[in-house]
Design a protein around this motif. Structure first.
Motif, PDB file in Angstrom:
ATOM      1  N   ASN A 110       0.821  -1.210   0.000  1.00 11.62           N
ATOM      2  CA  ASN A 110       0.000   0.000   0.000  1.00 11.62           C
ATOM      3  C   ASN A 110       0.855   1.262   0.000  1.00 11.62           C
ATOM      4  N   LEU A 111       1.921   1.252   0.789  1.00  8.35           N
ATOM      5  CA  LEU A 111       2.804   2.417   0.846  1.00  8.35           C
ATOM      6  C   LEU A 111       3.461   2.663  -0.507  1.00  8.35           C
ATOM      7  N   ARG A 112       3.912   1.591  -1.156  1.00  8.30           N
ATOM      8  CA  ARG A 112       4.540   1.740  -2.472  1.00  8.30           C
ATOM      9  C   ARG A 112       3.535   2.234  -3.500  1.00  8.30           C
ATOM     10  N   THR A 113       2.318   1.695  -3.449  1.00  8.62           N
ATOM     11  CA  THR A 113       1.285   2.111  -4.396  1.00  8.62           C
ATOM     12  C   THR A 113       0.959   3.584  -4.220  1.00  8.62           C
ATOM     13  N   SER A 114       0.795   4.018  -2.956  1.00 11.61           N
ATOM     14  CA  SER A 114       0.480   5.427  -2.691  1.00 11.61           C
ATOM     15  C   SER A 114       1.605   6.337  -3.154  1.00 11.61           C
ATOM     16  N   ALA A 115       2.839   5.905  -2.942  1.00 15.29           N
ATOM     17  CA  ALA A 115       3.993   6.727  -3.318  1.00 15.29           C
ATOM     18  C   ALA A 115       4.146   6.841  -4.829  1.00 15.29           C
ATOM     19  N   ARG A 116       3.582   5.884  -5.571  1.00 16.90           N
ATOM     20  CA  ARG A 116       3.732   5.890  -7.029  1.00 16.90           C
ATOM     21  C   ARG A 116       2.587   6.600  -7.740  1.00 16.90           C
ATOM     22  N   VAL A 117       1.608   7.103  -6.983  1.00 18.59           N
ATOM     23  CA  VAL A 117       0.470   7.794  -7.595  1.00 18.59           C
ATOM     24  C   VAL A 117       0.578   9.278  -7.268  1.00 18.59           C
ATOM     25  N   PRO A 118       1.040  10.094  -8.203  1.00 17.08           N
ATOM     26  CA  PRO A 118       1.233  11.523  -7.925  1.00 17.08           C
ATOM     27  C   PRO A 118      -0.032  12.236  -7.456  1.00 17.08           C
ATOM     28  N   GLN A 119      -1.188  11.818  -8.016  1.00 19.12           N
ATOM     29  CA  GLN A 119      -2.434  12.472  -7.636  1.00 19.12           C
ATOM     30  C   GLN A 119      -2.730  12.283  -6.160  1.00 19.12           C
ATOM     31  N   LEU A 120      -2.489  11.065  -5.645  1.00 21.32           N
ATOM     32  CA  LEU A 120      -2.739  10.803  -4.236  1.00 21.32           C
ATOM     33  C   LEU A 120      -1.770  11.582  -3.358  1.00 21.32           C
ATOM     34  N   LEU A 121      -0.520  11.637  -3.769  1.00 21.89           N
ATOM     35  CA  LEU A 121       0.455  12.397  -2.995  1.00 21.89           C
ATOM     36  C   LEU A 121       0.101  13.877  -2.978  1.00 21.89           C
ATOM     37  N   MET A 122      -0.305  14.398  -4.141  1.00 23.16           N
ATOM     38  CA  MET A 122      -0.669  15.806  -4.230  1.00 23.16           C
ATOM     39  C   MET A 122      -1.853  16.113  -3.319  1.00 23.16           C
ATOM     40  N   PHE A 123      -2.884  15.265  -3.403  1.00 16.63           N
ATOM     41  CA  PHE A 123      -4.097  15.504  -2.623  1.00 16.63           C
ATOM     42  C   PHE A 123      -3.844  15.302  -1.140  1.00 16.63           C
ATOM     43  N   SER A 124      -3.022  14.320  -0.800  1.00 13.95           N
ATOM     44  CA  SER A 124      -2.829  13.966   0.601  1.00 13.95           C
ATOM     45  C   SER A 124      -1.835  14.862   1.313  1.00 13.95           C
ATOM     46  N   LEU A 125      -0.783  15.303   0.611  1.00 13.17           N
ATOM     47  CA  LEU A 125       0.301  16.013   1.286  1.00 13.17           C
ATOM     48  C   LEU A 125       0.346  17.504   0.976  1.00 13.17           C
ATOM     49  N   THR A 126       0.215  17.873  -0.301  1.00 12.85           N
ATOM     50  CA  THR A 126       0.398  19.277  -0.648  1.00 12.85           C
ATOM     51  C   THR A 126      -0.884  20.101  -0.602  1.00 12.85           C
ATOM     52  N   MET A 127      -2.031  19.490  -0.902  1.00 15.08           N
ATOM     53  CA  MET A 127      -3.283  20.230  -0.861  1.00 15.08           C
ATOM     54  C   MET A 127      -3.577  20.819   0.523  1.00 15.08           C
ATOM     55  N   PRO A 128      -3.381  20.074   1.619  1.00 13.08           N
ATOM     56  CA  PRO A 128      -3.620  20.670   2.942  1.00 13.08           C
ATOM     57  C   PRO A 128      -2.746  21.897   3.206  1.00 13.08           C
ATOM     58  N   MET A 129      -1.490  21.885   2.740  1.00 13.11           N
ATOM     59  CA  MET A 129      -0.636  23.052   2.940  1.00 13.11           C
ATOM     60  C   MET A 129      -1.155  24.249   2.159  1.00 13.11           C
ATOM     61  N   ALA A 130      -1.627  24.011   0.931  1.00 16.24           N
ATOM     62  CA  ALA A 130      -2.187  25.105   0.136  1.00 16.24           C
ATOM     63  C   ALA A 130      -3.433  25.672   0.810  1.00 16.24           C
ATOM     64  N   MET A 131      -4.269  24.798   1.344  1.00  7.98           N
ATOM     65  CA  MET A 131      -5.472  25.258   2.042  1.00  7.98           C
ATOM     66  C   MET A 131      -5.117  26.040   3.298  1.00  7.98           C
ATOM     67  N   LEU A 132      -4.095  25.597   4.007  1.00  5.78           N
ATOM     68  CA  LEU A 132      -3.676  26.306   5.205  1.00  5.78           C
ATOM     69  C   LEU A 132      -3.256  27.731   4.871  1.00  5.78           C
ATOM     70  N   VAL A 133      -2.476  27.887   3.822  1.00  4.83           N
ATOM     71  CA  VAL A 133      -2.024  29.221   3.427  1.00  4.83           C
ATOM     72  C   VAL A 133      -3.203  30.091   3.008  1.00  4.83           C
ATOM     73  N   LEU A 134      -4.082  29.556   2.161  1.00  6.89           N
ATOM     74  CA  LEU A 134      -5.212  30.337   1.666  1.00  6.89           C
ATOM     75  C   LEU A 134      -6.200  30.685   2.770  1.00  6.89           C
ATOM     76  N   PHE A 135      -6.600  29.692   3.562  1.00  8.75           N
ATOM     77  CA  PHE A 135      -7.587  29.924   4.605  1.00  8.75           C
ATOM     78  C   PHE A 135      -7.058  30.875   5.666  1.00  8.75           C
ATOM     79  N   SER A 136      -5.765  30.757   5.995  1.00  9.07           N
ATOM     80  CA  SER A 136      -5.214  31.616   7.048  1.00  9.07           C
ATOM     81  C   SER A 136      -5.206  33.080   6.631  1.00  9.07           C
ATOM     82  N   GLN A 137      -5.197  33.340   5.321  1.00  9.99           N
ATOM     83  CA  GLN A 137      -5.199  34.721   4.850  1.00  9.99           C
ATOM     84  C   GLN A 137      -6.609  35.217   4.536  1.00  9.99           C
ATOM     85  N   VAL A 138      -7.416  34.370   3.928  1.00 11.51           N
ATOM     86  CA  VAL A 138      -8.747  34.788   3.504  1.00 11.51           C
ATOM     87  C   VAL A 138      -9.703  34.946   4.680  1.00 11.51           C
TER      88      VAL A 138
END
Length: 268
Positions: A23-51
């Motif tokens: 499962n870990l290897r599969t998740s690491a090989r799917v860019p969409q899952l990594l983007m949604f799971s790891l980077t999207m929350p950081m983007a939301m944190l930046v946007l929500f904290s300002q807006v």
């Protein structure tokens, strides 16, 4: 002289380890899952904290608390819910590509697949929390709790991740189509996220939403995480968050068991 080879069934721990690594290897090989799971929350944190930082000036907002300190623990809880949908999509993919049927034919417990997904989500939850913490500090976040608060917050977060993984994993096992699971996951995810104190105090919401928030495990997790971050949490906050998440987890686990018991009786 003839020799016979005796087949030995792998130990449960070995099977679980193999599924978890897969499962870990599969998740690491799917860019969409990594983007949604790891980077999207950081983007939301930046946007929500300002807006939405003007919320801190509104009535009912805790005095002396910056919005980034108020928002960061909420984003930890919310991103855990968002990432939980990945477990549902992964389960649906396993059904569509026939891997679930292959696992069913192997001499291993069916519950191990769900356990492996839960461990996978726990690992990504810890990684996501670390990344969110770094981004929050860059925006002025300060942790006001103790080492004990930090440990309790991690426990609450991991248990919530387990409950979300079980919930969305069940949806994936039932619907078995990744596109449908994504849509259904959104319908479940939205009320869990927004009928809570994640982005604004519950006291500012309509009465019916306040009533729904009292049974929302994400609301309890958010309150507990926020209390530990601000150094104001009580044992009751932590217990309420754990009980709410574990109760949801137990209900989700009970659904397939009840379905198996009801189906034969119905068939007769």
């Amino acid at each position: 002289m003839r020799t016979t080879t005796t087949y030995r069934r792998p130990a449960v721990a070995d099977q679980l380890a193999a599924l978890t690594v897969r499962n870990l290897r599969t998740s690491a090989r799917v860019p969409q899952l990594l983007m949604f799971s790891l980077t999207m929350p950081m983007a939301m944190l930046v946007l929500f904290s300002q807006v939405f930082r003007s919320v801190a000036a509104g009535p009912g907002f805790p005095g002396g608390v910056s919005y980034i300190d108020f928002l960061t623990p909420a984003m930890l809880a919310v991103s855990t819910v968002m990432a939980g949908t990945n477990a549902g999509v992964s389960a649906a993919i396993d059904h569509t590509n026939g891997l679930h049927d292959r696992f069913a034919a192997l001499p291993m417990r069916a519950s191990l697949q769900g356990m492996a997904r839960t461990i996978n989500e726990a690992v990504f939850t810890l990684a996501r929390a670390a990344l969110l913490g770094i981004a929050a500090v860059a925006l002025g976040f300060e942790f006001h709790g103790t080492a004990g608060d930090a440990i309790a917050a991690v426990v609450v977060l991991v248990v919530l991740a387990g409950a979300m993984s079980a919930l969305f994993g069940l949806i994936g096992d039932r619907l078995r189509r990744p596109d449908v699971v994504q849509f259904a996951g959104m319908m479940v995810m939205m009320p869990l996220m927004f009928i809570s104190s994640a982005f604004a105090p519950i006291e500012t919401m309509p009465g019916w939403m306040q009533a729904m928030a009292t049974v929302n495990p994400v609301a309890h997790a958010t309150d507990a995480l926020r209390g530990h971050v601000l150094g104001t949490a009580t044992a009751g906050d932590t217990v309420a968050a754990l009980v709410a998440a574990i109760a949801l987890w137990a209900m989700v686990i009970a659904v397939p068991v009840l379905a198996r018991r009801i189906r034969p009786a119905h068939a007769r």
